[in-house]
Scaffold this active site. Structure first.
Site, PDB file in Angstrom:
ATOM      1  N   SER A 121       8.164   0.808   2.172  1.00  0.00           N
ATOM      2  CA  SER A 121       7.792  -0.473   1.359  1.00  0.00           C
ATOM      3  C   SER A 121       7.740  -0.432   0.030  1.00  0.00           C
ATOM      4  O   SER A 121       7.551   0.449  -0.653  1.00  0.00           O
ATOM      5  CB  SER A 121       6.635  -0.907   2.091  1.00  0.00           C
ATOM      6  OG  SER A 121       5.875  -1.955   1.212  1.00  0.00           O
ATOM      7  N   TYR A 159      -2.012   1.563   2.812  1.00  0.00           N
ATOM      8  CA  TYR A 159      -0.927   1.338   3.286  1.00  0.00           C
ATOM      9  C   TYR A 159       0.491   1.872   2.465  1.00  0.00           C
ATOM     10  O   TYR A 159       1.331   2.816   3.105  1.00  0.00           O
ATOM     11  CB  TYR A 159      -0.600  -0.107   3.690  1.00  0.00           C
ATOM     12  CG  TYR A 159       0.961  -0.446   4.072  1.00  0.00           C
ATOM     13  CD1 TYR A 159       1.302  -0.392   5.407  1.00  0.00           C
ATOM     14  CD2 TYR A 159       1.793  -0.881   3.297  1.00  0.00           C
ATOM     15  CE1 TYR A 159       2.481  -0.954   5.884  1.00  0.00           C
ATOM     16  CE2 TYR A 159       3.033  -1.415   3.663  1.00  0.00           C
ATOM     17  CZ  TYR A 159       3.417  -1.378   5.078  1.00  0.00           C
ATOM     18  OH  TYR A 159       4.625  -1.663   5.471  1.00  0.00           O
ATOM     19  N   LYS A 194       3.076   5.223   3.399  1.00  0.00           N
ATOM     20  CA  LYS A 194       4.603   5.124   3.328  1.00  0.00           C
ATOM     21  C   LYS A 194       4.822   6.097   2.050  1.00  0.00           C
ATOM     22  O   LYS A 194       5.969   6.628   2.617  1.00  0.00           O
ATOM     23  CB  LYS A 194       4.856   3.717   2.832  1.00  0.00           C
ATOM     24  CG  LYS A 194       4.569   2.577   3.803  1.00  0.00           C
ATOM     25  CD  LYS A 194       5.399   2.817   4.989  1.00  0.00           C
ATOM     26  CE  LYS A 194       5.342   1.487   6.134  1.00  0.00           C
ATOM     27  NZ  LYS A 194       6.181   1.958   7.280  1.00  0.00           N
TER      28      LYS A 194
END
Lengths: 329, 329
Positions: free
Chosen positions: A128, A152, A156
């Site tokens: 992402s 998050y 990633k």
């Protein structure tokens, strides 16, 4: 050779569209022999090749070895919990987005060892643009550092590092792709902070009102679901030797302001559609969005053959075609 | 307030020098109340404040909670296995360099939660320039991406990401410092691929022969053990709010070629010392060294008050002073 594929996260929007496309084409470079499709809920998928669809949680340590035991040739690892949830539940985010992924990687490493090195699948991982954190340059280049501002994004970025190391060691052939925000998302409005980027297009195109919570000057980075599926397929079939040691790539996309999105909507569906956008600023969403990257120089991915739309008008057309929507404000 | 400090990796060269300095000064900003010093072998340290010295393995899951149970105010996390070993033993490298560090972080997070958020120690973590991977720009800037080419570098880069996320969440105040190659290392020659950078200075200064396995044009990035200790102390005492979200810093150093190192040796100890360097190229070491970074623009660390030597001559002088060596070729 016929391929066995494994799709982890097959019930999500991108996973479903990937499977629709693979079902339609019946091949991924080679003919597809069978697909194993899993998600936290059982995916519902039809295809001309045999499919095993199952519900499972990759964070449960007994699951990853079972998924890899069938020695899939191509693995799409799309599963993760979203940014907001990973921020709200620290432990769940690390358990699924980091440990779940790492356990999949480890299961592959063990089968690689068990096979005397013969088993070395292609692994496509969806990362992402959340791996990047403000402040940003005008366009984020291919060598900009990853300093995420969310758990998050951290998860990633860590998985990207693991993917590169496991690939360098020869355990699998990994390709990590950082997806832009996917627009126009089909379906119902959702509560993601980024939801309005799709909502202000999708809802008016079907004659419904949509709320715009930020200023028209907000700029963002988009690609269509169709492009996202194209990225996945290209990552699965490209000559991975071209990547060298740098195996994680920012995907191409379209950098536009909300104002430019609205202009594209006007061109596609007229003034009546635009009038359905209700401006109602939301300081919480404004603050979140202010920390997001807005523009990239994705030269490396483009030079490696990854293709996206070039205008937001093309993104709207892809939506109308792929979702069989007739603009009807 | 009096400080309790915890040093993990206290028996290594840097750990011992840090403790010597703290023992001498008796303070780290505040007065030191007590120190807990651990390593895989029990450290041997004397100081005017009470010391508990123990052997333990941070990769054993019961250890990290015990280390943090005493609620140390400042934690120096220096422990790791070296690059060559992490490359040779994949599982051991991840178990110690990644999981050991993560379990320390998790133990802190739990004590933070148990204390209702009151416990929030300073944590200084030694990372490495191995987080970077070739090809490099002429000087690696503060925003260059981390694409390590070793498992060791991967593990360090992952710990940097975790450190930043745990700090952002408020569990501890982390500062990650990427050390240059430490020269001149005291003691016996070792088998590390980088060993010759110190060996070609240390051995001739004591009248012994040293082997140079690479060309004189090889350039590298150095700081003295004295500077390394200075970095650790500054990282432990600086105002961490200045770091913002970007908590991992490339430390300043001196970029010199091997030829420039030899010139500095000549200036310090004369031609007779230089004659003790035997040139014997080693293709294995040459290949390893070719992948290493050679030069950095460490502006950010300098602007935050981190200081190193500015010439290799100063590095040699620090060695002669700190090790009580009289140049005697």
């Amino acid at each position: 050779m016929a391929l066995k594929i494994l799709v982890i996260g097959a019930a999500g929007m991108i996973g479903r569209k990937l499977m629709e496309r693979l079902a339609q084409e019946g091949r991924l470079g080679e003919t597809i022999e069978a697909a194993h499709c899993v998600d936290i809920v059982a995916p519902v998928i039809a295809a001309p090749f045999p499919i095993v669809a199952e519900a499972c949680d990759i964070a449960a340590p007994y699951i990853p070895p079972k998924l890899i035991a069938g020695l899939p040739d191509v693995i799409f690892l799309l599963a993760s919990i979203v940014s907001g949830e990973a921020e709200a539940d620290f432990e769940k985010g690390y358990a699924i987005n980091l440990d779940g992924t790492r356990m999949i990687f480890e299961a592959i490493r063990r089968e690689h060892a068990n096979s005397g090195g013969a088993y070395r699948p292609r692994l496509v991982f969806t990362s992402s643009i959340a791996v990047f954190g403000a402040p940003f340059p005008e366009a984020i280049g291919d060598e900009f550092f990853t300093t995420p501002l969310t758990s998050y994004g951290t998860q990633k970025a860590i998985c990207e590092l693991l993917l590169a190391d496991y690939s360098r060691r020869g355990f699998f052939e990994g390709v990590g792709i950082r997806l832009p925000t996917i627009s126009v998302r089909p379906g119902l409005p959702n509560k993601a902070a980024s939801g309005f980027f799709s909502g202000i297009i999708r809802e008016p195109l079907s004659g419904r009102e949509a709320v715009l919570p930020v200023a028209e000057t907000v700029r963002h980075w988009h690609a269509s679901p169709r492009s996202a599926v194209g990225f996945l397929i290209h990552a699965a079939t490209m000559d991975a030797a071209q990547l060298g040691a740098r195996r994680n790539l920012t995907m191409p996309g379209v950098a536009v302001t909300v104002g430019e999105q609205i202009e594209a909507l006007r061109a596609a569906a007229g003034e009546a559609a635009v009038k359905l956008i209700r401006r109602e600023r939301d300081p919480v969403i404004e603050r979140i969005v202010a920390g997001w990257p807005t523009n990239f120089d994705a030269s490396r991915a483009r030079s490696l053959g990854f293709r996206s739309e070039e205008t937001f008008g093309q993104i709207i057309r892809a939506y109308l075609e792929d979702e069989n929507v007739v603009a009807n404000p």
